[in-house]
Design an enzyme around this catalytic site. Sequence first.
Site, short mmCIF file in Angstrom:
data_model
loop_
_atom_site.label_atom_id
_atom_site.label_comp_id
_atom_site.label_asym_id
_atom_site.label_seq_id
_atom_site.Cartn_x
_atom_site.Cartn_y
_atom_site.Cartn_z
N GLY A 323 17.25 -30.20 -3.99
CA GLY A 323 16.57 -29.24 -3.73
C GLY A 323 15.60 -28.80 -2.49
CB SER A 324 12.30 -26.59 -1.96
OG SER A 324 13.88 -25.65 -1.50
CB THR A 325 12.29 -31.89 -4.35
OG1 THR A 325 12.94 -32.28 -4.83
CG2 THR A 325 11.92 -30.68 -5.08
#
Lengths: 627, 371
Positions: A323-325
């Site tokens: 995801g956004s990590t």
Amino acid sequence: MENRLNLLNGPETSEFRQKFKIVFALLLIIFSVLLIRLWYLQVIKGGELKQRSEINSVRFRKITPLRGLIMDRKGNLLVDNLPSFDVVYMPGKVKDYEQLIEKLKILYKRKSLQFAFDQHFPKIVKPYLPIKLEKNVGMEKVAVVETNSVDLPGVYIDVSPVRLYLNGEMMAPIIGYTGEISKEELEEGDEKFTYGDVLGKHGMEKALDSYIRGRNGAELVEVNVYDKEMKNLGRIEPVPGYNAVLTIDAGLQKAAWQELKGKAGAAVALDPRDGSVLAMVSSPSFDPHLFNSGISYDQWDKLQNSPLAPMSNRAISGQYPPGSTYKLIVAAAALEEGIITPNTKFFCNGSFKMGNKTFHCWHKNGHGSISLHRAIVESCDVYFYNVGKLLGADKIAKYAKLFGLGDASGIDLPNEKNGIVPTEQWKLARMKEPWQPGETISIAIGQGYDLVTPLQLVNAYSALANGGTVWRPRLIKRIESIDGKTYKEFAPVKNGTLTLSKNTFDILSQALWGVVNEQGGTGGAARILNADVCGKTGTAQVISLPENEKGRRQRKMGVLLKDHALFVGYAPLKNPEIAVAVIVENAGHGGSVAAPIARKILEAYFEEKAKQPQVMAQNLTTNKVNP
Amino acid sequence: MIFLKFDRRIFQNFDWMLLMLVLSICAIGILNIYSAGYAISERQFPFYLKQIQWIALGLIIMMVIFFIDYRLIIKGAYVIYGIFIALLALVYIYGYTMHGSQRWLAFGGFVFQPSELMKLTIIIVLARYFDDHKSNEPYKLKELFVPFLIVIGPFLLILKQPDLGTALIIMIIFASIIFFVGVNWKSFVIALAGGLILIPIGWLFLKDYQKERLITFFNPENDPLGAGYHIIQSMIAVGSGGFFGKGFLNGSQTQLKFLPEQQTDFVFSVFAEEWGFIGGMVLIIMFISLILWGLKIALHARDLLGTIIAFGITALISWEVIINIGMVLGILPVVGIPLPFLSYGGSAMVSLMTAMGLLMNINVRKFILQR
């Protein structure tokens, strides 16, 4: 030449005849010795030995050594030994063991006890190899067997140590469990293993096995027909195993477990200075004591086939979309490749068009004109769609690899997964299809084919935190002899170097600080009082659906299709001491679900540090490593 | 061409004595293995039937070897040696492991132990070498360097498996042949010293657990689980047989399976328990007859080649009989050396039968080869 060949006269020369005489004399002497020895054993000692063979016989009894203890980094005991009372049967002259078991059942019934024999009787029955009928029995059964020994020839109580896991399921994915040696292990292993030996089967018990196993002792005894000991012929003391000290901090582990208990997910905390694993929890977990008395088939089946997979350590075997990590990696790639500067701005109106496909930002109304720092702080998707498009999948992959993703980290635990760092070539080889430009856009926000394990994720952030060293995460700190002396110290091992410019390090860490500490940052829930926390939230879609339909469908979907919540970060901003990754499956948003858990773990760490300033200072000096 | 010339004399002078001796010992072996496995009913295909098959195969090979002139066989000595070195190397890489020792090659359901045939190969190669390098003088150290190289390769490969017994036999065969062809006294002392230096070097090759095992070999009290137990049970079995024995299938030690390895290394204790001192003595006398017959063949062979081969084979059998029986009677340490023709094992049987073929071969051709 001719005169050198005495043998042309044939081998029957005097020299050879001489040698044959010597050989003949030697043979005569040796065979006389053998015959005299045979005469001595059979005729002179014959009567005595015949008697001995009738009352035979000599047995050896294996003495199981104490398995080494396992401790956390501060010396808190994690695994201890307990005495276990086993009902053992020595085959010897009584061949009909089934009748024996019937007798035992009747005796048990009088005291209303149940016979719990669920072991398979071994195929090869050797008279000198004892067979465990029941393991870890209570005192009532011990009393029954001891008082009825005349009716139960060959059956006796054996005391052997079993493992006591002080933290049960909290530590089970790391510590693993022990079990009796399997047929395969017996055949493949060294000759020093014998039937009934206990070995580490999983986790640290397995990784440390050669250190903590110790060495069997033995007792040679002469017994009568009832297997009562008549004469002790000698004893060799068992050698206890070494003790092991792990890098785990039991207090921190407990804090993490408190938060994840009852959920499905994992949390890992590392020391970015040397790759030590401070805490690693995986939930749901299992009770390692189940394996002590020999797990039944049903129990095993239940553990193996549960949809929540309690036997799998999610921290290393769970592969999740980051995801956004993942934006951290994309940002690092873009800065290093000169695609953007910190001042480069993109306009986010809430969506991004690529061909005939539309990609949405999580913020429906858009972030407006936005630069890198705020794009990370607010986790703007459209910004990274633009950057990803300019970079291409292979450039992103190059940097993901530098961060240590896409390859197992090499931690001393079994079943670690590699994760996936997709490249165009990878897709062609794997799916036999060419790369689609749209797939690069998904990857830019960690939502495509890319998969990471929680351990890989925290290790990648830890490399950013420590200024570029990708450590091999480690669980074993040192091995000690039983008197506490260090036998072997495990030094940190470098997996690679994250070669980024100083500028890039600074820009990224400032942005990660902003995520937690600035107005509008998605990770505000991870903020703590004692230290500056840096980090990144992530919300990984389990199945991607068209955005407009998604909300409606999600309500209809079961829990299993909800998003995974992620948070990964480190603290403090200057000279970071702890990096942590949290993932909660099907739980919703990273900022609201995972970040608060990370906060609890970080709080526990810094509160403990504040409480014990001297101890921490000591740890600091021993842990410092010059990369 | 002497090869395959079906001389009448080959049949006229056929070595019936040797064949009868070998067949009698094999027959005792089959009965004995039958008794050793009598109480084990689980096996679908008992050991004694398998052993009969191996003996039959061995006899066929023996006959083939018998008809080919040994001097022709020896021409290929180095090739045979190369093949078996390669097989040992294969064992090292792909070998099949049983009881922690990697000794076997597995193909098509069979397992085959090249080290057993290596014993015989060493004899052939050394015979060829010393035949090529005849000397009136005792050999000096320098001249023994090549034979040493020939032996040390297989020795280390077999030690590494680990199979101490077979490695030991190879060194003993080497020493016996060296003694026989004659060696300078000084050289012998130096070689002995060299051998002693080699031990710690070999030691470095071994893994910790292998070292542990070797220590146990020389100090059985160290290991009452293994060797110590074997020895005590073996001595009780032999002793309890008494003068007349307990009778066929009546050995209580054997039938209750107190004896470990009773089909293989400890067959003699099975035999001695059931047939007593009388039986043991008869068997030992049969072995002595076989050995003396072998020495007679060596002494009367028509050339040095035949003498060395016959002597080497006789030495191999003598040492195996002596070490095995010595071990069973508790006067030598427990090392895994089988009793020729009695211990169960296909590779060993084939190797021994090949050796017997060579002995007959040498014996019969003393009448044929004219110089």
